[in-house]
Design an enzyme around this catalytic site. Structure first.
Site, PDB file in Angstrom:
ATOM      1  CB  SER A 127      -1.016   0.365   1.493  1.00 39.02           C
ATOM      2  OG  SER A 127      -1.402   1.136   1.740  1.00 39.02           O
ATOM      3  CE1 TYR A 152      -4.671  -2.143   4.958  1.00 41.04           C
ATOM      4  CE2 TYR A 152      -3.859   0.630   4.279  1.00 41.04           C
ATOM      5  CZ  TYR A 152      -3.985  -1.032   3.737  1.00 41.04           C
ATOM      6  OH  TYR A 152      -4.129  -1.228   2.231  1.00 41.04           O
TER       7      TYR A 152
END
Length: 337
Positions: A127, A152
Protein backbone atom coordinates in the site's frame (compact mmCIF):
# COMPACT_ATOMS: atom_id res chain seq x y z
CA UNK A 1 -1.55 -21.58 -15.99
CA UNK A 2 -3.09 -21.97 -12.55
CA UNK A 3 -3.27 -19.03 -10.17
CA UNK A 4 -4.48 -18.61 -6.60
CA UNK A 5 -6.05 -15.21 -5.99
CA UNK A 6 -6.75 -14.38 -2.35
CA UNK A 7 -9.42 -11.77 -1.68
CA UNK A 8 -11.13 -12.73 -4.94
CA UNK A 9 -14.48 -11.25 -3.89
CA UNK A 10 -12.81 -7.95 -3.00
CA UNK A 11 -12.57 -4.90 -5.23
CA UNK A 12 -9.16 -5.52 -6.79
CA UNK A 13 -9.23 -9.32 -6.56
CA UNK A 14 -12.51 -9.47 -8.48
CA UNK A 15 -11.17 -7.36 -11.34
CA UNK A 16 -7.87 -9.27 -11.51
CA UNK A 17 -9.74 -12.59 -11.61
CA UNK A 18 -12.02 -11.42 -14.44
CA UNK A 19 -9.03 -10.28 -16.45
CA UNK A 20 -7.08 -13.52 -16.04
CA UNK A 21 -10.14 -15.70 -16.70
CA UNK A 22 -10.68 -13.79 -19.95
CA UNK A 23 -7.13 -14.75 -20.94
CA UNK A 24 -7.66 -18.46 -20.22
CA UNK A 25 -6.07 -18.80 -16.78
CA UNK A 26 -7.34 -21.37 -14.29
CA UNK A 27 -8.28 -19.33 -11.19
CA UNK A 28 -8.85 -20.60 -7.68
CA UNK A 29 -10.34 -17.70 -5.77
CA UNK A 30 -10.11 -17.55 -1.98
CA UNK A 31 -12.20 -15.26 0.24
CA UNK A 32 -13.66 -15.31 3.74
CA UNK A 33 -16.58 -13.04 2.70
CA UNK A 34 -16.37 -11.23 6.03
CA UNK A 35 -18.69 -8.37 6.99
CA UNK A 36 -16.18 -5.50 7.18
CA UNK A 37 -18.47 -3.99 4.54
CA UNK A 38 -21.74 -5.27 3.04
CA UNK A 39 -21.18 -8.91 2.03
CA UNK A 40 -23.92 -8.51 -0.58
CA UNK A 41 -21.50 -6.52 -2.74
CA UNK A 42 -18.91 -9.28 -2.41
CA UNK A 43 -21.53 -11.88 -3.34
CA UNK A 44 -22.55 -9.81 -6.37
CA UNK A 45 -18.94 -9.72 -7.57
CA UNK A 46 -18.62 -13.44 -6.95
CA UNK A 47 -21.83 -14.12 -8.87
CA UNK A 48 -20.15 -12.71 -12.00
CA UNK A 49 -17.12 -14.96 -11.55
CA UNK A 50 -18.79 -18.28 -10.70
CA UNK A 51 -20.21 -19.04 -14.19
CA UNK A 52 -16.89 -18.46 -15.96
CA UNK A 53 -14.94 -21.44 -17.24
CA UNK A 54 -11.79 -22.05 -15.25
CA UNK A 55 -13.02 -20.48 -12.00
CA UNK A 56 -13.31 -22.25 -8.66
CA UNK A 57 -14.06 -20.67 -5.29
CA UNK A 58 -12.79 -21.62 -1.84
CA UNK A 59 -14.26 -20.02 1.26
CA UNK A 60 -11.64 -19.78 4.00
CA UNK A 61 -10.03 -17.37 6.43
CA UNK A 62 -6.39 -16.51 5.71
CA UNK A 63 -5.58 -16.79 9.41
CA UNK A 64 -6.88 -20.39 9.55
CA UNK A 65 -3.59 -22.25 9.38
CA UNK A 66 -5.07 -25.70 8.82
CA UNK A 67 -7.35 -24.49 6.03
CA UNK A 68 -4.50 -22.73 4.27
CA UNK A 69 -2.22 -25.75 4.55
CA UNK A 70 -4.96 -27.93 3.04
CA UNK A 71 -5.58 -25.46 0.23
CA UNK A 72 -1.93 -25.40 -0.83
CA UNK A 73 -1.61 -29.18 -0.47
CA UNK A 74 -4.60 -29.74 -2.74
CA UNK A 75 -2.99 -28.62 -6.01
CA UNK A 76 0.03 -26.75 -7.38
CA UNK A 77 -0.14 -23.11 -8.50
CA UNK A 78 1.97 -21.44 -11.17
CA UNK A 79 1.40 -18.07 -9.54
CA UNK A 80 -0.09 -16.73 -6.32
CA UNK A 81 -1.65 -13.25 -6.22
CA UNK A 82 -2.23 -12.29 -2.60
CA UNK A 83 -4.73 -9.43 -2.42
CA UNK A 84 -6.74 -10.35 0.69
CA UNK A 85 -6.25 -8.07 3.67
CA UNK A 86 -8.06 -6.21 6.39
CA UNK A 87 -8.30 -2.79 4.77
CA UNK A 88 -9.13 0.64 6.08
CA UNK A 89 -7.05 3.11 8.08
CA UNK A 90 -9.70 4.34 10.50
CA UNK A 91 -11.09 0.88 11.25
CA UNK A 92 -7.61 -0.12 12.44
CA UNK A 93 -7.79 2.42 15.26
CA UNK A 94 -10.64 0.47 16.86
CA UNK A 95 -9.98 -3.10 15.69
CA UNK A 96 -6.21 -3.62 15.73
CA UNK A 97 -6.33 -7.40 16.20
CA UNK A 98 -8.20 -7.86 12.91
CA UNK A 99 -5.20 -6.35 11.09
CA UNK A 100 -2.63 -8.54 12.78
CA UNK A 101 -4.74 -11.65 12.11
CA UNK A 102 -5.37 -10.95 8.42
CA UNK A 103 -2.39 -8.90 7.30
CA UNK A 104 0.37 -10.66 9.26
CA UNK A 105 -0.80 -14.14 10.30
CA UNK A 106 -2.69 -14.46 7.01
CA UNK A 107 0.30 -13.44 4.93
CA UNK A 108 2.53 -15.81 6.89
CA UNK A 109 0.22 -18.69 5.97
CA UNK A 110 0.40 -17.68 2.30
CA UNK A 111 4.20 -17.47 2.45
CA UNK A 112 4.41 -20.89 4.09
CA UNK A 113 2.18 -22.34 1.39
CA UNK A 114 4.30 -20.78 -1.36
CA UNK A 115 7.48 -22.08 0.27
CA UNK A 116 6.16 -25.61 0.66
CA UNK A 117 4.87 -25.70 -2.91
CA UNK A 118 7.85 -23.83 -4.41
CA UNK A 119 5.57 -21.36 -6.18
CA UNK A 120 7.36 -19.71 -9.10
CA UNK A 121 6.18 -16.19 -8.22
CA UNK A 122 4.23 -14.58 -5.39
CA UNK A 123 2.72 -11.17 -6.19
CA UNK A 124 1.20 -9.48 -3.15
CA UNK A 125 -0.56 -6.22 -2.35
CA UNK A 126 1.19 -3.60 -0.29
CA UNK A 127 0.00 0.00 0.00
CA UNK A 128 1.00 3.61 -0.55
CA UNK A 129 0.27 4.06 3.16
CA UNK A 130 3.72 2.61 3.98
CA UNK A 131 5.25 5.98 2.99
CA UNK A 132 3.77 7.40 6.20
CA UNK A 133 5.46 10.62 7.31
CA UNK A 134 7.47 10.97 4.08
CA UNK A 135 7.11 14.45 2.62
CA UNK A 136 9.43 14.23 -0.40
CA UNK A 137 7.33 13.60 -3.50
CA UNK A 138 6.79 11.73 -5.66
CA UNK A 139 7.09 8.67 -3.42
CA UNK A 140 9.67 6.27 -4.85
CA UNK A 141 10.48 2.67 -4.03
CA UNK A 142 13.98 3.80 -3.05
CA UNK A 143 12.56 5.93 -0.20
CA UNK A 144 12.77 4.81 3.42
CA UNK A 145 9.39 3.71 4.78
CA UNK A 146 10.12 3.53 8.48
CA UNK A 147 7.47 5.87 9.90
CA UNK A 148 3.90 4.60 9.28
CA UNK A 149 1.10 6.66 10.84
CA UNK A 150 -1.55 3.92 11.15
CA UNK A 151 -1.63 0.30 12.24
CA UNK A 152 -2.88 -0.61 8.77
CA UNK A 153 0.24 0.96 7.23
CA UNK A 154 2.45 -0.74 9.82
CA UNK A 155 1.04 -4.17 8.93
CA UNK A 156 1.60 -3.50 5.23
CA UNK A 157 5.21 -2.49 5.87
CA UNK A 158 5.61 -5.56 8.08
CA UNK A 159 4.22 -7.68 5.26
CA UNK A 160 6.95 -6.46 2.93
CA UNK A 161 9.54 -7.46 5.53
CA UNK A 162 7.99 -10.92 5.95
CA UNK A 163 8.02 -11.46 2.19
CA UNK A 164 11.64 -10.34 1.94
CA UNK A 165 12.72 -12.79 4.64
CA UNK A 166 11.13 -15.67 2.70
CA UNK A 167 12.79 -14.50 -0.51
CA UNK A 168 16.14 -14.37 1.27
CA UNK A 169 15.85 -17.62 3.23
CA UNK A 170 14.06 -19.84 0.73
CA UNK A 171 14.61 -18.18 -2.65
CA UNK A 172 10.88 -17.45 -3.02
CA UNK A 173 10.45 -14.90 -5.86
CA UNK A 174 8.16 -12.22 -4.46
CA UNK A 175 6.94 -8.90 -5.85
CA UNK A 176 5.14 -6.37 -3.65
CA UNK A 177 2.85 -3.79 -5.25
CA UNK A 178 2.15 -0.51 -3.46
CA UNK A 179 -1.31 0.53 -4.67
CA UNK A 180 -2.27 4.20 -4.66
CA UNK A 181 -5.94 5.17 -3.93
CA UNK A 182 -7.73 2.75 -6.22
CA UNK A 183 -11.21 3.69 -7.48
CA UNK A 184 -13.65 2.55 -10.13
CA UNK A 185 -16.64 0.23 -10.71
CA UNK A 186 -17.33 -2.34 -7.98
CA UNK A 187 -15.28 -0.30 -5.50
CA UNK A 188 -15.39 -0.58 -1.73
CA UNK A 189 -18.29 1.31 -0.11
CA UNK A 190 -16.09 2.44 2.79
CA UNK A 191 -13.91 4.49 0.42
CA UNK A 192 -14.46 8.12 -0.52
CA UNK A 193 -15.83 7.75 -4.09
CA UNK A 194 -18.89 5.70 -3.07
CA UNK A 195 -19.37 7.55 0.22
CA UNK A 196 -19.27 10.85 -1.65
CA UNK A 197 -21.49 9.65 -4.51
CA UNK A 198 -24.12 8.32 -2.10
CA UNK A 199 -24.20 11.50 0.02
CA UNK A 200 -24.18 13.88 -2.96
CA UNK A 201 -26.97 11.93 -4.69
CA UNK A 202 -29.05 12.06 -1.50
CA UNK A 203 -28.46 15.78 -0.96
CA UNK A 204 -26.43 15.15 2.19
CA UNK A 205 -23.22 16.90 3.19
CA UNK A 206 -19.90 15.14 2.62
CA UNK A 207 -17.07 15.24 5.15
CA UNK A 208 -13.97 16.92 3.73
CA UNK A 209 -10.94 16.46 5.98
CA UNK A 210 -7.98 18.77 6.58
CA UNK A 211 -10.22 21.59 5.36
CA UNK A 212 -9.87 20.15 1.86
CA UNK A 213 -6.10 20.63 1.77
CA UNK A 214 -5.39 17.06 0.67
CA UNK A 215 -4.36 15.35 -2.54
CA UNK A 216 -4.36 11.73 -3.64
CA UNK A 217 -2.85 9.82 -6.53
CA UNK A 218 -6.24 8.45 -7.65
CA UNK A 219 -5.65 5.34 -9.77
CA UNK A 220 -8.35 3.76 -11.90
CA UNK A 221 -8.93 0.05 -11.33
CA UNK A 222 -8.09 -0.98 -14.92
CA UNK A 223 -4.61 0.52 -14.53
CA UNK A 224 -4.12 -1.38 -11.28
CA UNK A 225 -5.15 -4.64 -12.93
CA UNK A 226 -2.86 -4.03 -15.87
CA UNK A 227 0.04 -3.42 -13.50
CA UNK A 228 -0.65 -6.68 -11.66
CA UNK A 229 -0.85 -8.65 -14.92
CA UNK A 230 2.30 -7.03 -16.28
CA UNK A 231 4.44 -8.11 -13.33
CA UNK A 232 3.15 -11.71 -13.16
CA UNK A 233 5.79 -12.94 -15.58
CA UNK A 234 8.45 -10.46 -14.44
CA UNK A 235 9.86 -12.93 -11.95
CA UNK A 236 12.52 -11.24 -9.81
CA UNK A 237 15.95 -12.83 -9.78
CA UNK A 238 18.58 -12.76 -7.06
CA UNK A 239 21.11 -9.94 -7.38
CA UNK A 240 24.24 -11.05 -5.53
CA UNK A 241 25.95 -7.70 -6.04
CA UNK A 242 23.16 -5.65 -4.47
CA UNK A 243 23.86 -4.01 -1.10
CA UNK A 244 21.59 -1.97 1.19
CA UNK A 245 24.12 0.86 1.16
CA UNK A 246 24.16 1.26 -2.62
CA UNK A 247 21.01 -0.39 -3.96
CA UNK A 248 17.39 0.74 -4.09
CA UNK A 249 15.20 -0.24 -1.14
CA UNK A 250 12.76 -1.59 -3.72
CA UNK A 251 15.20 -4.36 -4.63
CA UNK A 252 17.42 -6.88 -2.84
CA UNK A 253 20.14 -9.46 -3.23
CA UNK A 254 17.22 -11.91 -2.85
CA UNK A 255 14.63 -12.49 -5.64
CA UNK A 256 12.47 -9.66 -4.36
CA UNK A 257 11.03 -6.46 -5.85
CA UNK A 258 8.72 -3.63 -4.86
CA UNK A 259 6.79 -1.47 -7.33
CA UNK A 260 4.43 1.47 -6.99
CA UNK A 261 1.25 1.33 -9.06
CA UNK A 262 -0.30 4.76 -9.20
CA UNK A 263 -1.47 7.23 -11.81
CA UNK A 264 1.62 9.34 -11.13
CA UNK A 265 -0.57 12.44 -11.09
CA UNK A 266 -1.84 13.68 -7.70
CA UNK A 267 -5.28 15.28 -7.66
CA UNK A 268 -6.51 17.74 -5.05
CA UNK A 269 -9.40 16.39 -3.00
CA UNK A 270 -11.57 19.36 -3.94
CA UNK A 271 -10.74 18.80 -7.62
CA UNK A 272 -11.77 15.15 -7.29
CA UNK A 273 -15.05 16.21 -5.67
CA UNK A 274 -15.64 18.73 -8.45
CA UNK A 275 -15.09 16.04 -11.09
CA UNK A 276 -17.52 13.74 -9.27
CA UNK A 277 -20.08 16.56 -9.01
CA UNK A 278 -19.87 17.11 -12.77
CA UNK A 279 -20.36 13.40 -13.51
CA UNK A 280 -23.34 13.17 -11.12
CA UNK A 281 -24.80 16.50 -12.21
CA UNK A 282 -25.25 17.53 -8.58
CA UNK A 283 -23.31 20.00 -6.44
CA UNK A 284 -22.04 18.73 -3.11
CA UNK A 285 -22.61 20.30 0.28
CA UNK A 286 -19.31 20.15 2.15
CA UNK A 287 -18.60 19.75 5.83
CA UNK A 288 -14.98 20.86 6.33
CA UNK A 289 -13.19 19.07 9.18
CA UNK A 290 -9.67 18.74 10.64
CA UNK A 291 -7.27 15.97 9.62
CA UNK A 292 -8.19 12.50 10.88
CA UNK A 293 -5.80 10.40 12.98
CA UNK A 294 -3.77 8.01 10.85
CA UNK A 295 -4.24 10.02 7.66
CA UNK A 296 -1.69 11.83 5.48
CA UNK A 297 -2.05 15.06 3.55
CA UNK A 298 -0.93 13.81 0.15
CA UNK A 299 0.22 10.84 -1.87
CA UNK A 300 2.00 10.80 -5.23
CA UNK A 301 3.52 7.77 -6.91
CA UNK A 302 6.71 7.62 -8.89
CA UNK A 303 5.94 4.98 -11.54
CA UNK A 304 9.32 4.99 -13.27
CA UNK A 305 10.48 1.66 -11.83
CA UNK A 306 7.34 -0.10 -13.07
CA UNK A 307 7.67 1.53 -16.50
CA UNK A 308 11.31 0.52 -16.82
CA UNK A 309 10.56 -3.07 -15.80
CA UNK A 310 7.40 -3.65 -17.85
CA UNK A 311 6.97 -0.75 -20.28
CA UNK A 312 3.58 -0.01 -18.70
CA UNK A 313 2.44 3.36 -17.41
CA UNK A 314 -1.10 3.97 -16.06
CA UNK A 315 -3.15 5.85 -18.64
CA UNK A 316 -6.77 6.37 -17.51
CA UNK A 317 -7.42 10.04 -16.76
CA UNK A 318 -9.54 11.26 -13.85
CA UNK A 319 -12.51 12.50 -15.88
CA UNK A 320 -12.75 9.24 -17.83
CA UNK A 321 -12.32 7.11 -14.71
CA UNK A 322 -14.85 9.03 -12.62
CA UNK A 323 -17.33 8.91 -15.50
CA UNK A 324 -17.08 5.11 -15.69
CA UNK A 325 -17.37 4.86 -11.92
CA UNK A 326 -20.55 6.97 -11.87
CA UNK A 327 -22.09 4.91 -14.70
CA UNK A 328 -21.54 1.74 -12.65
CA UNK A 329 -22.67 3.38 -9.40
CA UNK A 330 -26.01 4.40 -10.91
CA UNK A 331 -26.51 0.99 -12.52
CA UNK A 332 -25.80 -0.88 -9.27
CA UNK A 333 -27.20 1.40 -6.57
CA UNK A 334 -29.76 3.39 -8.54
CA UNK A 335 -29.68 7.05 -9.61
CA UNK A 336 -30.77 8.56 -6.29
CA UNK A 337 -29.15 6.26 -3.74
Amino acid sequence: MKVLITGVAGFIGFHVARRLLSEGWQVLGLDSLNDYYDPALKQARLALLRPQAGFRFAGADLADRSAMEALFADQPFDRVIHLAAQAGVRYSLENPHAYVDANLAGLLNVLEGCRAQQVAHLVYASSSSVYGLNTQVPFAESDAVDHPVSLYAATKKSGELLAHSYSHLYGLPATGLRFFTVYGPWGRPDMAPIKFARAISAGEAIDVYNQGDMSRDFTYIDDIVEGVVQVLDQIPAAQPGWTPEQGSRGQSSAPYRIFNIGAGQPVGLLDFIQTLEAALGVQARKNFLPMQPGDVARTWASTEALRQQTGFSPAVGLEEGVGKFVDWYRAYYGPSV
